[in-house]
Motif scaffolding. Structure first.
Motif, PDB file in Angstrom:
ATOM      1  N   GLN A  87       0.989  -1.217   0.025  1.00 18.40           N
ATOM      2  CA  GLN A  87      -0.062   0.033  -0.118  1.00 18.40           C
ATOM      3  C   GLN A  87       0.813   1.341  -0.014  1.00 18.40           C
ATOM      4  OE1 GLN A  87      -3.368   1.987  -0.303  1.00 18.40           O
ATOM      5  NE2 GLN A  87      -3.480  -0.163   0.276  1.00 18.40           N
ATOM      6  N   LEU A  88       0.643   2.187  -1.110  1.00 21.62           N
ATOM      7  CA  LEU A  88       1.504   3.368  -1.060  1.00 21.62           C
ATOM      8  C   LEU A  88       1.104   4.391   0.059  1.00 21.62           C
ATOM      9  CD1 LEU A  88       2.131   3.546  -4.786  1.00 21.62           C
ATOM     10  CD2 LEU A  88       3.330   2.524  -3.124  1.00 21.62           C
ATOM     11  N   ILE A  89       1.871   4.862   0.743  1.00 20.24           N
ATOM     12  CA  ILE A  89       1.311   5.734   1.871  1.00 20.24           C
ATOM     13  C   ILE A  89       2.053   7.098   1.667  1.00 20.24           C
ATOM     14  CG2 ILE A  89       1.207   6.413   4.411  1.00 20.24           C
ATOM     15  CD1 ILE A  89       1.623   3.343   4.704  1.00 20.24           C
ATOM     16  N   VAL A  90       1.420   8.260   1.789  1.00 22.27           N
ATOM     17  CA  VAL A  90       2.079   9.738   1.725  1.00 22.27           C
ATOM     18  C   VAL A  90       2.506   9.934   3.314  1.00 22.27           C
ATOM     19  CG1 VAL A  90       1.563  11.957   1.396  1.00 22.27           C
ATOM     20  CG2 VAL A  90       0.235  10.405   0.256  1.00 22.27           C
ATOM     21  N   THR A  91       3.726  10.295   3.012  1.00 25.33           N
ATOM     22  CA  THR A  91       4.619  10.769   4.192  1.00 25.33           C
ATOM     23  C   THR A  91       5.476  11.950   4.041  1.00 25.33           C
ATOM     24  OG1 THR A  91       6.658   9.824   3.426  1.00 25.33           O
ATOM     25  CG2 THR A  91       4.981   8.071   4.539  1.00 25.33           C
ATOM     26  N   GLU A  92       5.880  12.386   5.194  1.00 20.56           N
ATOM     27  CA  GLU A  92       6.740  13.807   4.975  1.00 20.56           C
ATOM     28  C   GLU A  92       7.845  13.700   3.924  1.00 20.56           C
ATOM     29  OE1 GLU A  92       7.739  14.844   9.016  1.00 20.56           O
ATOM     30  OE2 GLU A  92       5.925  15.413   9.578  1.00 20.56           O
ATOM     31  N   MET A  93       8.266  12.428   3.731  1.00 22.64           N
ATOM     32  CA  MET A  93       9.436  12.311   2.836  1.00 22.64           C
ATOM     33  C   MET A  93       9.158  12.063   1.244  1.00 22.64           C
ATOM     34  SD  MET A  93      11.859  12.300   4.779  1.00 22.64           S
ATOM     35  CE  MET A  93      13.290  11.988   3.977  1.00 22.64           C
ATOM     36  N   SER A  94       7.509  12.456   1.103  1.00 23.50           N
ATOM     37  CA  SER A  94       7.070  12.116  -0.069  1.00 23.50           C
ATOM     38  C   SER A  94       7.428  13.494  -0.908  1.00 23.50           C
ATOM     39  CB  SER A  94       5.673  11.919  -0.048  1.00 23.50           C
ATOM     40  OG  SER A  94       5.188  10.550   0.529  1.00 23.50           O
ATOM     41  N   GLN A 257      -4.911   2.646  -5.764  1.00 25.30           N
ATOM     42  CA  GLN A 257      -4.993   2.589  -4.304  1.00 25.30           C
ATOM     43  C   GLN A 257      -5.086   4.188  -4.082  1.00 25.30           C
ATOM     44  OE1 GLN A 257      -1.394   1.487  -2.800  1.00 25.30           O
ATOM     45  NE2 GLN A 257      -1.398  -0.582  -3.644  1.00 25.30           N
ATOM     46  N   SER A 258      -5.917   4.461  -3.208  1.00 24.82           N
ATOM     47  CA  SER A 258      -5.995   5.990  -2.716  1.00 24.82           C
ATOM     48  C   SER A 258      -6.575   6.016  -1.157  1.00 24.82           C
ATOM     49  CB  SER A 258      -6.995   6.568  -3.514  1.00 24.82           C
ATOM     50  OG  SER A 258      -7.117   7.991  -3.304  1.00 24.82           O
ATOM     51  N   HIS A 259      -5.816   6.476  -0.353  1.00 28.45           N
ATOM     52  CA  HIS A 259      -6.137   6.895   0.955  1.00 28.45           C
ATOM     53  C   HIS A 259      -6.650   5.550   1.791  1.00 28.45           C
ATOM     54  CE1 HIS A 259      -5.865  10.778  -0.948  1.00 28.45           C
ATOM     55  NE2 HIS A 259      -5.651  11.358   0.326  1.00 28.45           N
ATOM     56  N   VAL A 321      -2.993  17.180 -17.866  1.00 22.99           N
ATOM     57  CA  VAL A 321      -1.917  17.496 -17.303  1.00 22.99           C
ATOM     58  C   VAL A 321      -0.741  16.294 -17.053  1.00 22.99           C
ATOM     59  CG1 VAL A 321      -0.885  18.421 -15.310  1.00 22.99           C
ATOM     60  CG2 VAL A 321      -3.102  19.144 -15.724  1.00 22.99           C
ATOM     61  N   PHE A 322       0.295  16.396 -17.834  1.00 24.04           N
ATOM     62  CA  PHE A 322       1.213  15.198 -17.877  1.00 24.04           C
ATOM     63  C   PHE A 322       2.350  15.662 -16.901  1.00 24.04           C
ATOM     64  CE2 PHE A 322      -0.672  15.341 -21.965  1.00 24.04           C
ATOM     65  CZ  PHE A 322      -1.163  14.059 -22.132  1.00 24.04           C
ATOM     66  N   PHE A 323       2.811  14.550 -16.183  1.00 26.42           N
ATOM     67  CA  PHE A 323       3.269  14.669 -15.053  1.00 26.42           C
ATOM     68  C   PHE A 323       4.810  13.964 -15.378  1.00 26.42           C
ATOM     69  CE2 PHE A 323      -0.548  14.631 -12.683  1.00 26.42           C
ATOM     70  CZ  PHE A 323      -0.502  15.732 -12.087  1.00 26.42           C
ATOM     71  N   LYS A 324       5.868  14.591 -14.749  1.00 21.77           N
ATOM     72  CA  LYS A 324       7.196  14.155 -14.823  1.00 21.77           C
ATOM     73  C   LYS A 324       7.322  12.693 -14.000  1.00 21.77           C
ATOM     74  CE  LYS A 324       9.584  18.091 -15.864  1.00 21.77           C
ATOM     75  NZ  LYS A 324      10.705  19.150 -15.343  1.00 21.77           N
ATOM     76  N   GLN A 325       8.401  11.796 -14.325  1.00 20.80           N
ATOM     77  CA  GLN A 325       8.226  10.559 -13.469  1.00 20.80           C
ATOM     78  C   GLN A 325       8.782  10.548 -12.182  1.00 20.80           C
ATOM     79  OE1 GLN A 325      10.269   7.475 -15.755  1.00 20.80           O
ATOM     80  NE2 GLN A 325       8.653   7.062 -17.192  1.00 20.80           N
ATOM     81  N   ALA A 326       9.654  11.627 -12.061  1.00 17.42           N
ATOM     82  CA  ALA A 326      10.476  11.796 -10.789  1.00 17.42           C
ATOM     83  C   ALA A 326       9.382  12.140  -9.809  1.00 17.42           C
ATOM     84  CB  ALA A 326      11.866  12.883 -10.930  1.00 17.42           C
ATOM     85  N   GLY A 327       9.507  11.611  -8.489  1.00 19.10           N
ATOM     86  CA  GLY A 327       8.508  12.011  -7.499  1.00 19.10           C
ATOM     87  C   GLY A 327       7.236  10.819  -7.115  1.00 19.10           C
ATOM     88  N   ASP A 328       6.672  10.726  -6.138  1.00 17.37           N
ATOM     89  CA  ASP A 328       5.981   9.827  -5.859  1.00 17.37           C
ATOM     90  C   ASP A 328       4.361  10.224  -5.313  1.00 17.37           C
ATOM     91  OD1 ASP A 328       6.754  10.961  -3.398  1.00 17.37           O
ATOM     92  OD2 ASP A 328       7.383   9.116  -2.552  1.00 17.37           O
ATOM     93  N   VAL A 329       4.148  11.547  -5.284  1.00 16.84           N
ATOM     94  CA  VAL A 329       2.939  12.355  -5.106  1.00 16.84           C
ATOM     95  C   VAL A 329       2.339  13.122  -6.058  1.00 16.84           C
ATOM     96  CG1 VAL A 329       2.869  11.443  -2.604  1.00 16.84           C
ATOM     97  CG2 VAL A 329       3.636  13.836  -3.551  1.00 16.84           C
ATOM     98  N   ILE A 330       1.245  13.407  -6.128  1.00 11.84           N
ATOM     99  CA  ILE A 330       0.789  14.628  -6.875  1.00 11.84           C
ATOM    100  C   ILE A 330      -0.560  15.411  -5.897  1.00 11.84           C
ATOM    101  CG2 ILE A 330       0.957  13.757  -9.021  1.00 11.84           C
ATOM    102  CD1 ILE A 330      -2.105  13.086  -9.317  1.00 11.84           C
ATOM    103  N   HIS A 331      -0.377  16.653  -6.342  1.00 10.30           N
ATOM    104  CA  HIS A 331      -1.158  17.562  -5.124  1.00 10.30           C
ATOM    105  C   HIS A 331      -2.241  17.977  -6.420  1.00 10.30           C
ATOM    106  CE1 HIS A 331       1.400  17.197  -2.001  1.00 10.30           C
ATOM    107  NE2 HIS A 331       2.426  17.638  -2.787  1.00 10.30           N
ATOM    108  N   LEU A 332      -3.669  18.125  -5.792  1.00  7.46           N
ATOM    109  CA  LEU A 332      -4.783  18.629  -6.503  1.00  7.46           C
ATOM    110  C   LEU A 332      -5.617  19.382  -5.459  1.00  7.46           C
ATOM    111  CD1 LEU A 332      -5.926  15.295  -8.302  1.00  7.46           C
ATOM    112  CD2 LEU A 332      -4.555  16.951  -9.277  1.00  7.46           C
ATOM    113  N   ALA A 333      -6.057  20.587  -6.039  1.00  7.70           N
ATOM    114  CA  ALA A 333      -6.759  21.482  -5.155  1.00  7.70           C
ATOM    115  C   ALA A 333      -7.546  22.444  -6.020  1.00  7.70           C
ATOM    116  CB  ALA A 333      -5.804  22.414  -4.211  1.00  7.70           C
TER     117      ALA A 333
END
Length: 399
Positions: A87-94, A257-259, A321-333
């Motif tokens: 399960q993928l989890i959002v952390t402070e290191m994300s 997966q989500s939340h 919106v196309f994202f770069k591969q680097a990174g493990d989270v996206i933010h939507l608001a």
């Protein structure tokens, strides 16, 4: 000398008797040897005959079986293509993914007068592996099996289609006798594999409104290009959802997966995450995505802020919106003073390290395979046998 001849005659008689008694076992052994020889020759000389011939051999069936049985967990038949096991989890290191580009989907004509907005499969975004095309359709016209008596519109080979119906009802039918109807919120995952010819036609709505949905084309891994066609339907009632940000956001977890909600199902051979976000005014959501996968977010309705800080971008309706591969989270608001909700479809998939050669609905790995596919279709062979003289019951529907 006479004694020697008698002994030879006796030995021949005994040998014949033994061979006759074990004739079935010997026959099986000979057939096995022939099959193995054919497989070896076919594998060695496949570059001379075109890779499309592989579906005629035991080697192709063996590759398909091995890929289908290789899985991330015992209950899944996904090929082992990097599907996340935990399960993928959002952390402070994300770390957030940066926006690579934003492409506006421009409306165009498709099929028998259907109108679609395409954001993948255009000059601005040709491919985004494993994704080949994304169409946002809103139409009363459809996609029959034949546009004219001589020009087929819907033969496929070498890819999968994912259809997500947002409003209305759409019937489908193919040359193998498969048929059914998608209603609002339903999905269909169709694997074309070695060959399929089908029709997709909307139903006439009582109020005359359009049928609205998304269709995503997904590439197949090279070793599954010639698998047998199949369907996977997912009904709206089967899709779990989760409310986040104190109810300001609702996410339908179609696949992925989500939340804390996991909806991974055996839907497509190429692992794909598909999430449907409804963001009310003032909503903020952080979504984890598998590392190394390609991902995009298509705005169905409203406006959305993508990213945080200096990297934030605003996307409007019909933007992809196309994202770069680097990174493990996206933010939507969404803005707190927004006058309407925003709806965004987030899609991610494992990229395939292979060449893409496409001619319309035929997606293979070389020009030779494309030419062989034309030959197979015209000759009604190697997967297209049932296309000869086939006409759908729904293709002639006119409103």
């Amino acid at each position: 000398m006479k004694l020697f001849q008698i002994i030879i005659a006796i030995l021949i008689g005994l040998s014949s008797t033994v061979l006759y008694q074990h004739r079935e076992s010997i026959s099986d052994f000979v057939n096995l040897a022939i099959d193995l020889t054919k497989e070896s020759v076919s594998s060695h000389y496949s570059h001379l005959f075109g890779k499309a011939r592989l579906n005629e051999t035991a080697a192709a069936q063996k590759a398909f079986s091995e890929a289908a049985s290789s899985s991330a967990n015992p209950e899944s038949h996904f090929p082992n293509l990097g599907y996340p096991k935990e399960q993928l989890i959002v952390t402070e290191m994300s770390t957030q993914r940066a926006v690579a580009k934003i492409v506006r989907a421009i409306e165009q004509s498709e099929g028998a007068g259907a109108r679609v907005r395409r954001s993948i499969g255009t000059r601005n975004q040709r491919y985004f592996s494993p994704f080949l095309m994304l169409d946002h359709f809103a139409t009363t016209a459809g996609f029959p099996d034949q546009l004219t008596n001589s020009f087929p519109s819907s033969p496929h080979r070498g890819q999968e289609t994912i259809t997500y119906l947002l409003k209305g009802a759409v019937d489908h039918e193919d040359f193998a006798g498969n048929s059914g109807t998608l209603y609002e919120g339903d999905l269909q995952f169709m694997t074309a594999g070695r060959g399929i010819v089908h029709a997709e036609m909307p139903r006439k709505q009582p109020d005359g409104s359009q049928n609205v949905g998304l269709q995503l084309w997904v590439d197949l891994p090279k070793k599954l290009k010639y698998c047998e066609p199949r369907y996977r339907d997912l009904r709206a009632a089967e899709i779990p959802s989760v409310d986040v940000d104190e109810g300001r956001a609702t996410i339908k977890v179609i696949s992925g997966q989500s939340h804390g909600v996991d909806s991974v199902k055996e839907l497509a051979y190429t692992p794909v995450w598909l999430l449907d976000f409804l963001l009310r005014p003032g909503a903020k959501v952080t979504q984890a995505l598998p590392q190394g996968w390609n991902a995009f977010a298509y705005v169905l309705e409203g406006n959305v802020n993508v990213g945080q800080g200096a990297e934030a971008k605003k996307a409007e309706q019909y933007d992809n919106v196309f994202f770069k591969q680097a990174g493990d989270v996206i933010h939507l608001a969404t803005d707190a003073d927004a006058t309407k909700d925003a709806r965004i479809i987030v899609v991610a998939g494992t990229p395939l390290d292979q060449p893409v050669v496409q001619y319309g609905p035929f997606v293979l790995n070389s020009e030779e395979e494309i030419m062989k596919t034309f030959s197979d279709y015209q000759g009604h062979e190697n997967g297209f046998e049932r296309a000869k003289n086939w006409r759908s019951q729904i293709g002639d529907r006119v409103y």
